[in-house]
Design a protein around this motif. Sequence first.
Motif, PDB file in Angstrom:
ATOM      1  N   ASN A 166       0.830  -1.204   0.000  1.00 43.78           N
ATOM      2  CA  ASN A 166       0.000   0.000   0.000  1.00 43.78           C
ATOM      3  C   ASN A 166       0.867   1.257   0.000  1.00 43.78           C
ATOM      4  OD1 ASN A 166      -2.664   1.222   0.045  1.00 43.78           O
ATOM      5  ND2 ASN A 166      -2.079   1.950   2.083  1.00 43.78           N
ATOM      6  N   ALA A 167       1.949   1.238   0.764  1.00 40.49           N
ATOM      7  CA  ALA A 167       2.854   2.393   0.808  1.00 40.49           C
ATOM      8  C   ALA A 167       3.463   2.645  -0.568  1.00 40.49           C
ATOM      9  CB  ALA A 167       3.944   2.170   1.850  1.00 40.49           C
ATOM     10  N   GLU A 168       3.847   1.564  -1.252  1.00 39.48           N
ATOM     11  CA  GLU A 168       4.412   1.702  -2.594  1.00 39.48           C
ATOM     12  C   GLU A 168       3.366   2.268  -3.556  1.00 39.48           C
ATOM     13  OE1 GLU A 168       6.245  -0.946  -6.264  1.00 39.48           O
ATOM     14  OE2 GLU A 168       5.423  -1.975  -4.519  1.00 39.48           O
ATOM     15  N   TYR A 169       2.145   1.765  -3.446  1.00 43.37           N
ATOM     16  CA  TYR A 169       1.035   2.226  -4.298  1.00 43.37           C
ATOM     17  C   TYR A 169       0.761   3.714  -4.085  1.00 43.37           C
ATOM     18  CZ  TYR A 169      -3.918   2.874  -5.512  1.00 43.37           C
ATOM     19  OH  TYR A 169      -5.098   3.352  -5.997  1.00 43.37           O
ATOM     20  N   VAL A 170       0.637   4.116  -2.822  1.00 41.25           N
ATOM     21  CA  VAL A 170       0.364   5.517  -2.501  1.00 41.25           C
ATOM     22  C   VAL A 170       1.510   6.401  -2.972  1.00 41.25           C
ATOM     23  CG1 VAL A 170       0.049   7.174  -0.604  1.00 41.25           C
ATOM     24  CG2 VAL A 170      -1.225   5.004  -0.607  1.00 41.25           C
ATOM     25  N   ALA A 171       2.734   5.963  -2.786  1.00 40.12           N
ATOM     26  CA  ALA A 171       3.898   6.742  -3.235  1.00 40.12           C
ATOM     27  C   ALA A 171       3.894   6.884  -4.755  1.00 40.12           C
ATOM     28  CB  ALA A 171       5.191   6.082  -2.763  1.00 40.12           C
TER      29      ALA A 171
ATOM     30  N   VAL B 136       1.269   6.712  -6.876  1.00 36.56           N
ATOM     31  CA  VAL B 136       0.173   7.581  -7.315  1.00 36.56           C
ATOM     32  C   VAL B 136       0.482   9.036  -6.982  1.00 36.56           C
ATOM     33  CG1 VAL B 136      -2.276   8.126  -6.992  1.00 36.56           C
ATOM     34  CG2 VAL B 136      -1.556   5.740  -7.255  1.00 36.56           C
ATOM     35  N   SER B 137       0.993   9.294  -5.793  1.00 39.12           N
ATOM     36  CA  SER B 137       1.333  10.671  -5.400  1.00 39.12           C
ATOM     37  C   SER B 137       2.416  11.249  -6.302  1.00 39.12           C
ATOM     38  CB  SER B 137       1.797  10.699  -3.942  1.00 39.12           C
ATOM     39  OG  SER B 137       0.745  10.302  -3.096  1.00 39.12           O
ATOM     40  N   LYS B 138       3.453  10.462  -6.586  1.00 37.66           N
ATOM     41  CA  LYS B 138       4.532  10.916  -7.466  1.00 37.66           C
ATOM     42  C   LYS B 138       3.990  11.185  -8.869  1.00 37.66           C
ATOM     43  CE  LYS B 138       9.068   9.515  -9.223  1.00 37.66           C
ATOM     44  NZ  LYS B 138       9.085   8.821 -10.485  1.00 37.66           N
TER      45      LYS B 138
ATOM     46  N   LEU C 184       2.244  14.775 -13.282  1.00 40.84           N
ATOM     47  CA  LEU C 184       1.157  15.300 -14.118  1.00 40.84           C
ATOM     48  C   LEU C 184       1.044  16.814 -13.978  1.00 40.84           C
ATOM     49  CD1 LEU C 184      -1.580  12.560 -13.576  1.00 40.84           C
ATOM     50  CD2 LEU C 184      -0.159  12.914 -15.603  1.00 40.84           C
ATOM     51  N   LYS C 185       1.265  17.302 -12.770  1.00 42.49           N
ATOM     52  CA  LYS C 185       1.253  18.755 -12.548  1.00 42.49           C
ATOM     53  C   LYS C 185       2.336  19.419 -13.387  1.00 42.49           C
ATOM     54  CE  LYS C 185       2.007  22.180  -8.929  1.00 42.49           C
ATOM     55  NZ  LYS C 185       2.307  22.390  -7.507  1.00 42.49           N
TER      56      LYS C 185
END
Length: 144
Positions: A15-20, A22-24, A29-30
């Motif tokens: 989950n930590a890898e997934y969240v990292a 997606v956040s990255k 994208l920004k």
Amino acid sequence: MSKEPCVGGNSTSANAEYVAFVSKTFDELKELFIAKNSQYGSGEPLENLKLGAILEEAVYNNEPFSCSCSEAVPREWLWWKRMWKEISNYERKHIVHVAMHGIEGDKVDESLKDIAVYSVIKLYIYKKLCEALDKEKEQMEVGR
């Protein structure tokens, strides 16, 4: 209660890898949006979409290209609808690319990022369309 199986091991680290990830990706994208936005026009928001919408109207309606005549300028909400249609055309080519080439296709990741950016821009267009429709509704009620 049984725990759902976790593909790839420890669910906390997955989950930590997934969240990292997606956040990255949102950060990337920004940066993609900022870079591409600076390439289009003079700094007026969505200028390229508005010009595309004007050109499409002129071509499909066989009308001369003009944006200066006040009678020819449509209501504000109509501009937002036309820009929605225009950005949907941009987005569609990426959707088709992903659909045709699948997960193993060349540059599918780039198309997915472009689709994400276009989706956020469409959220802005949707917001502005709703505001314009509300404004026109208020004006109509005052004019009664």
